[in-house]
Enzyme design. Structure first.
Site, PDB file in Angstrom:
ATOM      1  N   GLU A   1       8.455  64.111  21.713  1.00  0.00           N
ATOM      2  CA  GLU A   1       7.849  64.459  22.818  1.00  0.00           C
ATOM      3  C   GLU A   1       7.995  66.014  23.049  1.00  0.00           C
ATOM      4  O   GLU A   1       9.075  66.469  23.153  1.00  0.00           O
ATOM      5  CB  GLU A   1       8.708  63.856  24.166  1.00  0.00           C
ATOM      6  CG  GLU A   1       8.038  64.120  25.318  1.00  0.00           C
ATOM      7  CD  GLU A   1       9.107  64.217  26.518  1.00  0.00           C
ATOM      8  OE1 GLU A   1       8.499  64.090  27.672  1.00  0.00           O
ATOM      9  OE2 GLU A   1      10.151  64.473  26.437  1.00  0.00           O
TER      10      GLU A   1
ATOM     11  N   ASP B   1      13.026  62.267  22.959  1.00  0.00           N
ATOM     12  CA  ASP B   1      12.922  62.902  24.365  1.00  0.00           C
ATOM     13  C   ASP B   1      13.083  64.267  24.387  1.00  0.00           C
ATOM     14  O   ASP B   1      14.083  64.793  23.689  1.00  0.00           O
ATOM     15  CB  ASP B   1      13.921  62.282  25.194  1.00  0.00           C
ATOM     16  CG  ASP B   1      13.474  62.635  26.474  1.00  0.00           C
ATOM     17  OD1 ASP B   1      12.391  62.337  27.272  1.00  0.00           O
ATOM     18  OD2 ASP B   1      14.526  63.101  27.202  1.00  0.00           O
TER      19      ASP B   1
END
Length: 527
Positions: free
Chosen positions: A264, A199
């Site tokens: 990401e 993330d």
């Protein structure tokens, strides 16, 4: 050595919304396990599961209070172990979502850091003295609204948070923190995890001088956090060069497990995307921009080609995820939007890398209807004009029973209007013309023709605009995303259509080929 993810196709699961096995209205690990036969039938090689860690849930799992524990609402570590075993028995890999940019403010590290400036955990986070006027140390803003700084009145210092105040950013210049995450990665790999989706992978390291970000454009709506964040050029709070060094270290940690690292990543320019996958760093990164674009086909194709030319194997291609409006909605709505979405995904299947579907994308789902009183996303609930992510996160429609088959009788954690029968797995699975069948056929074609991802890519000459032609060995991918038909001269020889996003047409073609509008073809050279 060819790694297992080369040629693979992934599927993102939002555990809260996928399947509820214990009828409490919240999806769980056992619910995922019970739907593995469906994912196997669809042809999925790997599932990425959004966070299921211990968490207060202010950002629905992306505020982690214990990286080695599972939130009881989702199950137990024993449940996870069983999921791994069952998935591996079906040749499905399991990718865990790791959240290294920030923790929850309830994490024991941060609770210790609040005890004073001399606490050894203080340096696990980013602290700065106030500006001369007593305000925040710089002009950084939060993705979720307001400044990226909150004052700790007890110590008189501000701590940094690029998201909620309850999600303090971690200090990646601290060697002790780096060792903590080495151990966290090993913990999940030892339990059988096959990799990590990282993330905010571009956000870890911050500018050592904490300089102000330049402001690009005036802010028209201060109540819209997306507009405010986009008004700045994020030179100093995101995408710092030192972040790549973190992933070189992680690469060494996961190499013995043959685990994949997927970032990401949203670098500030296209030429910086490939930095993360060069050398011994991340194995692949999500290219996120298509996930929030509307239907601008020429622009989209230009960007896809530019990113692909920078790295053929290092991109995980997506047009949908849990953070954005669904592509079927963004691309025009109804069957028009669904058809455009499938055309884009079809072309992405020829771009190499490791493409992913977002749960329900295979059904052609558009954004759901969520009443204002039921909104859960902090972007919407904490800002006057914030556009939240709830409409894409509603429950997976399995059938037309209660809650679309998500729960037996409980109301879902995120109530929404029921999907119609035509949008459910139960109806689409037996319909050879359904969006589900079209996606399953597409996956089968990619699996059957490894040149689509393994052969050397060659971009063929096409006129400027919404047309592209990409040859990979025996395969040819043709995109005509114009609103009208377009005639293109095929390479010499006879070509067999093996997939067309807009029809079931197959057969042999040669010479000048008349392409249908807003669609993509996959062809194989006839022998």
């Amino acid at each position: 050595m060819t790694s297992w993810w080369h040629g693979g196709i992934g599927y993102e699961i939002y555990p809260r919304s996928f399947a509820d096995s214990n009828n409490d209205g919240i999806g769980d690990i056992n619910g995922i396990k019970g739907r593995l036969p469906y994912l196997s039938w669809l042809g999925i090689d790997a599932i990425w599961i959004a966070p299921f860690y211990e968490s207060p849930g202010l950002d629905h799992g992306y505020d982690v209070s214990d990286y080695r524990a599972i939130n009881p609402i989702h199950g137990t570590l024993a449940d996870f172990d069983e999921l791994i075993a069952d998935a591996h028995a079906r040749d499905i890999r399991v990718i865990v979502d790791i959240v290294p940019n920030h923790s929850s403010s309830e994490h024991r590290w941060f609770q210790q850091a609040l005890q004073g400036r001399d606490n050894p955990y203080r340096d696990y986070y980013l602290w700065r003295d106030p500006a001369p006027d007593g305000g925040p140390p710089n002009n950084w803003v939060s993705h979720f609204g307001g400044p990226a700084w909150t004052l700790d009145e007890a110590s008189g210092q501000y701590y940094c948070h690029l998201f909620l105040p309850e999600q303090p950013d971690l200090n990646w210049s601290n060697p002790a923190l780096r060792e903590e995450f080495d151990d966290i990665l090993r913990f999940w790999c030892d339990r059988g995890a096959d990799g990590f989706r990282i993330d905010v992978a571009h956000g870890l390291v911050k500018d050592a001088q904490f300089r102000d970000n330049p402001q690009r454009v005036p802010i028209q709506d201060p109540g819209n956090p997306t507009e405010v964040f986009g008004a700045f050029e994020h030179l100093y709070d995101m995408d710092q060069d030192g972040t790549v060094d973190v992933y070189r270290r992680w690469n060494r940690v996961v190499e013995p497990y043959e685990a994949v690292l997927i970032g990401e990543s949203n670098p500030r320019s296209l030429d910086r995307v490939a930095r993360y996958v060069r050398g011994d760093s991340l194995h692949t990164v999500f290219y996120l921009e298509p996930g929030w674009m509307h239907w601008k086909p020429a622009d989209l194709l230009e960007k896809l080609e530019a990113v692909h030319r920078s790295t053929d194997t290092g991109i995980s291609w997506v047009i949908d995820n849990h953070d954005n409006s669904r592509s079927a909605t963004r691309f025009g709505g109804g069957d028009v939007g669904r058809g455009r979405s499938l055309a884009v995904m079809t072309f992405m299947m020829a771009l190499g890398g490791f493409p992913f579907l977002w749960e329900g994308q295979e059904l052609g789902l558009a954004d759901a209807e969520v009443d204002a009183g039921n909104l859960e996303d902090p972007i919407a609930t904490r800002n006057e004009h914030g556009v939240g992510r709830d409409a894409t996160r509603t429950v997976m429609p399995w059938d037309s029973s209660h809650a679309n088959g998500f729960s037996e009788s409980a109301e879902p954690w995120l109530p929404s209007a029921l999907r119609g029968p035509a949008e459910t797995v139960a109806v689409q699975r037996d319909d050879r013309s359904s969006w589900l069948s079209k996606h399953r056929d597409l996956i089968k074609v990619r699996r059957t023709h490894p040149d689509l991802w393994g052969a050397t890519p060659q971009w063929l000459e096409t006129p400027p605009g919404a047309v592209r032609a990409l040859r990979r060995g025996s395969m040819l991918a043709l995109a005509n995303w114009k609103p009208d038909r377009f005639a293109i001269d095929l390479p010499p020889g006879v070509w067999t259509i093996v997939y067309h996003s807009a029809s079931t047409d197959t057969g042999d073609v040669s010479g000048t080929f008349d392409m249908a509008p807003e669609s993509t073809y996959l062809m194989v050279a006839s022998t």
